[in-house]
Motif scaffolding. Structure first.
Motif, PDB file in Angstrom:
ATOM      1  N   ALA A  63       0.823  -1.211   0.000  1.00  0.00           N
ATOM      2  CA  ALA A  63       0.000   0.000   0.000  1.00  0.00           C
ATOM      3  C   ALA A  63       0.856   1.260   0.000  1.00  0.00           C
ATOM      4  CB  ALA A  63      -0.936  -0.002   1.197  1.00  0.00           C
ATOM      5  N   GLN A 112       2.439   1.683  -3.502  1.00  0.00           N
ATOM      6  CA  GLN A 112       1.448   2.148  -4.468  1.00  0.00           C
ATOM      7  C   GLN A 112       1.096   3.611  -4.243  1.00  0.00           C
ATOM      8  OE1 GLN A 112      -1.827  -0.569  -4.108  1.00  0.00           O
ATOM      9  NE2 GLN A 112      -0.889  -2.081  -5.463  1.00  0.00           N
ATOM     10  N   ALA A 113       0.953   4.009  -2.990  1.00  0.00           N
ATOM     11  CA  ALA A 113       0.650   5.410  -2.689  1.00  0.00           C
ATOM     12  C   ALA A 113       1.786   6.322  -3.128  1.00  0.00           C
ATOM     13  CB  ALA A 113       0.386   5.576  -1.198  1.00  0.00           C
ATOM     14  N   LEU A 134       1.592   6.611  -6.952  1.00  0.00           N
ATOM     15  CA  LEU A 134       0.420   7.396  -7.335  1.00  0.00           C
ATOM     16  C   LEU A 134       0.657   8.880  -7.090  1.00  0.00           C
ATOM     17  CD1 LEU A 134      -2.578   5.229  -6.109  1.00  0.00           C
ATOM     18  CD2 LEU A 134      -1.948   5.770  -8.462  1.00  0.00           C
ATOM     19  N   SER A 135       1.405   9.205  -6.048  1.00  0.00           N
ATOM     20  CA  SER A 135       1.685  10.614  -5.777  1.00  0.00           C
ATOM     21  C   SER A 135       2.632  11.214  -6.812  1.00  0.00           C
ATOM     22  CB  SER A 135       2.283  10.780  -4.380  1.00  0.00           C
ATOM     23  OG  SER A 135       3.586  10.245  -4.333  1.00  0.00           O
TER      24      SER A 135
END
Length: 79
Positions: free
Chosen positions: A51, A54-55, A58-59
């Motif tokens: 997680a 992925q975060a 994505l940022s």
């Protein structure tokens, strides 16, 4: 080399004691309970790291990708 502030030293010492204490406690535990606990910790750690990764990515992505385009349109008008 500086020691850092009290809070940082306290958190590091607490983390070391928690990790070391967990390893010592698991050695005298029932094998089935130990297996269940370690499997749960592995799953939780894996899910959390996935997680966070992925975060992070994505940022980094561009936020302006809304799918809108600008251009000219051609059409006919009624006489």
């Amino acid at each position: 080399m500086t020691k850092g502030n009290f809070r940082t030293r306290f958190l590091r010492a607490t983390a070391c004691l928690a990790v070391g204490g967990t390893a010592l406690q698991l050695s005298g535990c029932d094998p089935q309970v130990r297996t269940t606990l370690l499997t749960g910790l592995q799953t939780t750690t894996s899910s959390l790291s996935t997680a966070l990764i992925q975060a992070f990515f994505l940022s980094l992505q561009d936020n302006n990708t809304t799918g809108t385009t600008t251009g000219t349109t051609t059409g006919t008008t009624n006489p």
